[in-house]
Design an enzyme around this catalytic site. Structure first.
Site, PDB file in Angstrom:
ATOM      1  N   SER A  13       0.830  -1.215   0.000  1.00 29.46           N
ATOM      2  CA  SER A  13       0.000   0.000   0.000  1.00 29.46           C
ATOM      3  C   SER A  13       0.863   1.264   0.000  1.00 29.46           C
ATOM      4  CB  SER A  13      -0.939  -0.003   1.208  1.00 29.46           C
ATOM      5  OG  SER A  13      -0.187   0.151   2.383  1.00 29.46           O
ATOM      6  N   SER A 139      14.879  -6.821   5.545  1.00 26.58           N
ATOM      7  CA  SER A 139      15.356  -6.646   6.911  1.00 26.58           C
ATOM      8  C   SER A 139      15.634  -5.163   7.116  1.00 26.58           C
ATOM      9  CB  SER A 139      16.593  -7.521   7.111  1.00 26.58           C
ATOM     10  OG  SER A 139      17.153  -7.333   8.369  1.00 26.58           O
ATOM     11  N   TYR A 153      11.721  -3.536  17.685  1.00 27.25           N
ATOM     12  CA  TYR A 153      11.897  -3.561  16.226  1.00 27.25           C
ATOM     13  C   TYR A 153      13.226  -4.213  15.859  1.00 27.25           C
ATOM     14  CZ  TYR A 153      12.433  -1.816  11.432  1.00 27.25           C
ATOM     15  OH  TYR A 153      12.626  -1.725  10.075  1.00 27.25           O
ATOM     16  N   LYS A 157      14.081  -7.709  13.619  1.00 25.83           N
ATOM     17  CA  LYS A 157      14.911  -7.776  12.405  1.00 25.83           C
ATOM     18  C   LYS A 157      16.118  -8.705  12.615  1.00 25.83           C
ATOM     19  CE  LYS A 157      12.447  -5.034   9.729  1.00 25.83           C
ATOM     20  NZ  LYS A 157      11.684  -5.558   8.596  1.00 25.83           N
TER      21      LYS A 157
END
Ligand SMILES: NC(=O)c1ccc[n+]([C@@H]2O[C@H](COP(=O)([O-])OP(=O)(O)OC[C@H]3O[C@@H](n4cnc5c(N)ncnc54)[C@H](OP(=O)(O)O)[C@@H]3O)[C@@H](O)[C@H]2O)c1
Length: 284
Positions: A13, A139, A153, A157
């Site tokens: 999107s 990543s 976060y 990753k």
């Protein structure tokens, strides 16, 4: 006639997913761009119609098994296979671990990490039977090193990097390649969509968070990479005869990963602290 490679891409999107859908379909890949909310597809649909691109938009929420199943079924009915899977959907969370709830940490992993595993588990059987396939995981440079007040976060990753490296060995045996893309700061909706904690003035982390956010704002403003740069790196990797496992995008990412690899832990952590908390910036 050249047979088009069939791509399933998540999170189209906006940002990197949006740009990658366009770059791949403009370069003759049959691209299935997926979004979790079909109401957000007006802009991309206009471009598809105008340019008559080989790009179809399909609903898929990486946290919803049923939507993955339906999307994969649609693609298989339409094209008979999937050659490339690009796991891009994700969002960022900043804040001190003390103030992020367990629920929030789990949500972060649900999308950035478990969402990717859901897609991989759905597509690998198809690729294994085909005897070929490529999986590209988006990543980040912070999949390679830690930074302050971004632990949920960053660890999602790191987990993605560990997963990618590990599965690359077993999947290679069946003709499936795995690649990781590690962008630095990229100007996208990522920063509007950030989840922030520890910003209240009564938080003991308030002053650290204020410095962290100031650093982040500067990093976003100061010549970050564009989504197109990331998309073109993915295109380059997909077109390579013998692609690498990792692709780093952006000077900030190249520089920081170089520092991580060349400094001791103590030196690197001081460099990060000075750069982010003491306003010195992250340059060599
Ligand atoms: N921007 C950066 O600086 C940067 C740097 C390194 C890595 N990355 C990584 O790049 C990827 C793309 O981020 P971006 O920068 O392009 O940010 P973005 O513009 O916010 O795009 C994120 C995309 O992920 C989608 N998404 C979120 N949760 C989803 C779910 N449950 N199911 C399906 N789609 C979902 C979003 O859809 P909605 O519109 O519905 O929310 C959106 O399409 C992420 O994995 C991010 O961690 C970004």
């Amino acid at each position: 006639m050249k047979i088009k490679k069939r791509v399933l891409l998540t999170g189209c999107s906006s940002g990197i997913g949006f740009a990658t859908c366009l770059v791949l379909s403009r370069n003759d890949f049959m691209t299935y761009g997926t979004v979790r909310n079909l109401a957000k597809t007006k802009r991309i649909q206009e471009i598809i119609n105008r340019e008559k691109l080989p790009l179809k938009i399909i609903q898929l929420d990486v946290n919803d098994n049923q939507s993955i199943k339906l999307a994969v079924k649609k693609i298989l009915t339409d094209s008979g296979g999937i050659d490339i899977l690009i796991n891009n959907a994700g969002y960022g969370m900043f804040g001190p671990i003390e103030e992020i709830t367990m629920e929030e940490v789990k949500k972060q992993f649900e999308t950035n990490f478990f969402g990717t595993i859901r897609l991989i588990k759905s597509i690998v059987p198809i690729m294994r039977k085909q005897g070929n396939g490529i999986i590209v995981n988006i990543s980040s440079m912070v999949g390679r090193f830690g930074v302050p007040l971004n632990s949920a976060y960053v660890s999602s990753k790191f987990a993605l990097e560990g997963l990618s490296e590990s599965i690359s060995f077993e999947l290679e045996e069946f003709g499936i390649r795995v690649m990781v893309i590690e962008p630095g700061v990229v100007q996208t909706d990522f920063f509007q969509n950030l989840k922030l904690k520890g910003m209240n003035t009564d938080s003991p982390y308030h002053s650290l968070m204020a410095r962290r956010v100031t650093f982040l704002e500067k990093a976003v403003k100061n010549s970050p990479s564009s989504s197109d740069q990331v998309a073109n790196t993915i295109l380059y990797a997909l077109n390579s005869k013998d692609p690498d496992f990792r692709y780093v995008v952006g000077n900030d990412a190249t520089n920081s990963i170089h520092m991580r690899n060349s400094l001791s832990d103590r030196e690197f952590m001081k460099w990060i602290k000075d750069g982010i908390f003491h306003g010195k910036g992250l340059s060599k």
